[in-house]
Design an enzyme around this catalytic site. Structure first.
Site, mmCIF file in Angstrom:
data_model
loop_
_atom_site.group_PDB
_atom_site.id
_atom_site.type_symbol
_atom_site.label_atom_id
_atom_site.label_comp_id
_atom_site.label_asym_id
_atom_site.label_seq_id
_atom_site.Cartn_x
_atom_site.Cartn_y
_atom_site.Cartn_z
ATOM 1 C CG HIS A 35 -0.274 -0.302 2.502
ATOM 2 N ND1 HIS A 35 0.651 0.562 3.073
ATOM 3 C CD2 HIS A 35 -0.353 -1.364 3.355
ATOM 4 C CE1 HIS A 35 1.082 0.073 4.206
ATOM 5 N NE2 HIS A 35 0.510 -1.116 4.409
ATOM 6 N N GLY A 37 1.953 3.074 2.259
ATOM 7 C CA GLY A 37 3.014 3.064 3.275
ATOM 8 C C GLY A 37 4.265 2.396 2.725
ATOM 9 C CG HIS A 38 4.310 -1.759 1.868
ATOM 10 N ND1 HIS A 38 2.989 -2.161 1.935
ATOM 11 C CD2 HIS A 38 4.951 -2.418 2.863
ATOM 12 C CE1 HIS A 38 2.855 -3.038 2.913
ATOM 13 N NE2 HIS A 38 4.008 -3.207 3.501
ATOM 14 C CD GLN A 62 6.595 -11.770 10.308
ATOM 15 O OE1 GLN A 62 7.668 -11.848 9.726
ATOM 16 N NE2 GLN A 62 6.003 -10.598 10.509
ATOM 17 N N GLY A 147 8.936 0.681 8.571
ATOM 18 C CA GLY A 147 7.959 1.703 8.966
ATOM 19 C C GLY A 147 7.885 1.845 10.479
ATOM 20 C CD GLU A 148 9.236 6.818 12.717
ATOM 21 O OE1 GLU A 148 8.217 7.545 12.706
ATOM 22 O OE2 GLU A 148 10.388 7.255 12.895
ATOM 23 C CD GLN A 153 8.680 -5.513 11.915
ATOM 24 O OE1 GLN A 153 8.064 -6.560 11.938
ATOM 25 N NE2 GLN A 153 8.589 -4.674 10.887
ATOM 26 C CB SER A 185 -2.337 -1.991 8.474
ATOM 27 O OG SER A 185 -2.271 -3.395 8.676
HETATM 28 O O1 PAF Z 1 6.880 -5.651 8.799
HETATM 29 C C1 PAF Z 1 6.769 -6.649 8.050
HETATM 30 O O2 PAF Z 1 6.118 -6.598 7.005
HETATM 31 C C2 PAF Z 1 7.446 -7.946 8.454
HETATM 32 O O3 PAF Z 1 7.417 -8.121 9.832
HETATM 33 C C3 PAF Z 1 8.863 -8.086 7.900
HETATM 34 C C4 PAF Z 1 9.795 -7.022 8.477
HETATM 35 C C5 PAF Z 1 8.857 -7.960 6.381
HETATM 36 C C6 PAF Z 1 9.441 -9.456 8.267
HETATM 37 O O4 PAF Z 1 8.668 -10.484 7.745
#
Ligand code: PAF
Length: 253
Positions: A35, A37-38, A62, A147-148, A153, A185
């Site tokens: 999106h 943000g990316h 994860q 991203g913040e 993370q 998100s």
């Molecule tokens: O923020 C994310 O999208 C994920 O946690 C990441 C950093 C790509 C690791 O899978």
């Protein structure tokens, strides 16, 4: 050259090619469903590096909830369209390629990963740190962009880079928000239209409440399931659930 690489051998050949050697490389690691943000991370990486690599990998280790993993949006074609103006390569490997050990080897942080998100998602940050280390090893970037919005993370990745002496600059990029203030998100698209409209109350309450306890009370009053709201290091962090979708956010105090 095709933009999309799914095989690690093809990626390694490209990374060793003469026109990549001696060039600065910026990495934007993602799980896809891209999106705006990316796009902001990709634009920053493009401005600061000779070569830009996007990784798209829905990292199974994860996800503590298998349902969440199964429902995670997968939109590779659209992702390639969004990324194309910014990137030199998109690496989208299969899980077996990134986990040849079946996840017997992993990175564990012993203190800060157990609170906030970690308290509600056991093992989540082991999975994040492990895959980010693998991606750093594969891509060998000078800079990596995060991203913040995922504040915890970001701190843990910075900590891993310092602890393991990794030669990568971690670049933090501001949260991008929708017209009504909701942080962008990939999970937002799973909300029904009324829930999506109501979700904008979440960051408003994080900003308006005098204390975390007051924020929790206000959010519950407005029908959010609240996992936590806490103030740390000048930042108020929160996580709520709506329609089974988990939203996280943070605002500076
Ligand atoms: O923020 C994310 O999208 C994920 O946690 C990441 C950093 C790509 C690791 O899978």
């Amino acid at each position: 050259m095709s933009l999309l690489l799914t095989q690690l051998t093809a990626w390694r050949d490209l990374r060793r090619a003469p026109d990549w050697l001696g060039r600065s490389v910026g990495l934007v690691p993602t799980m896809g469903a891209l999106h705006a943000g990316h796009a902001s991370l990709l634009a920053r990486a493009r401005a600061e590096n000779d070569r830009v690599v996007l990784t798209v990998f829905v990292n199974p280790t994860q996800f503590n909830d298998p349902g969440d993993l199964a429902r995670y949006p997968r939109t590779l074609e659209a992702d390639l369209g969004l990324a194309r103006p910014f990137v030199d390569a998109v690496l989208a490997p299969e899980p077996a390629a990134l986990y040849p050990d079946g996840y017997r080897y992993r990175v564990t942080e012993q203190a800060h990963s157990a609170v906030l998100e970690g308290a509600h998602r056991p093992g989540h940050f082991d999975g994040v740190l492990t895959v980010v280390l693998k991606l750093f090893n594969l891509v060998q970037p000078q800079r990596a962009y995060f991203g913040e919005k995922d504040w915890q993370q970001l701190q843990l990745i910075r900590g891993m880079v310092a602890a393991l002496l990794l030669p990568v600059d971690v670049v933090a990029c501001p949260t991008v928000r929708d017209f009504d203030g909701l942080a962008l998100s990939s999970r937002n698209r799973r909300l029904s239209p009324p829930a999506r409209a109501h979700a904008a109350v979440f960051p408003q309450v994080l900003r308006a409440a005098a204390t975390p306890a007051q924020a929790v009370a206000m959010l519950r009053e407005k029908n959010f399931d609240v996992d936590y709201v806490e103030d740390r290091d000048g930042v108020r962090l929160g996580a709520v659930r709506m329609e089974g979708v988990r939203l996280i956010d943070n605002v500076r105090l």
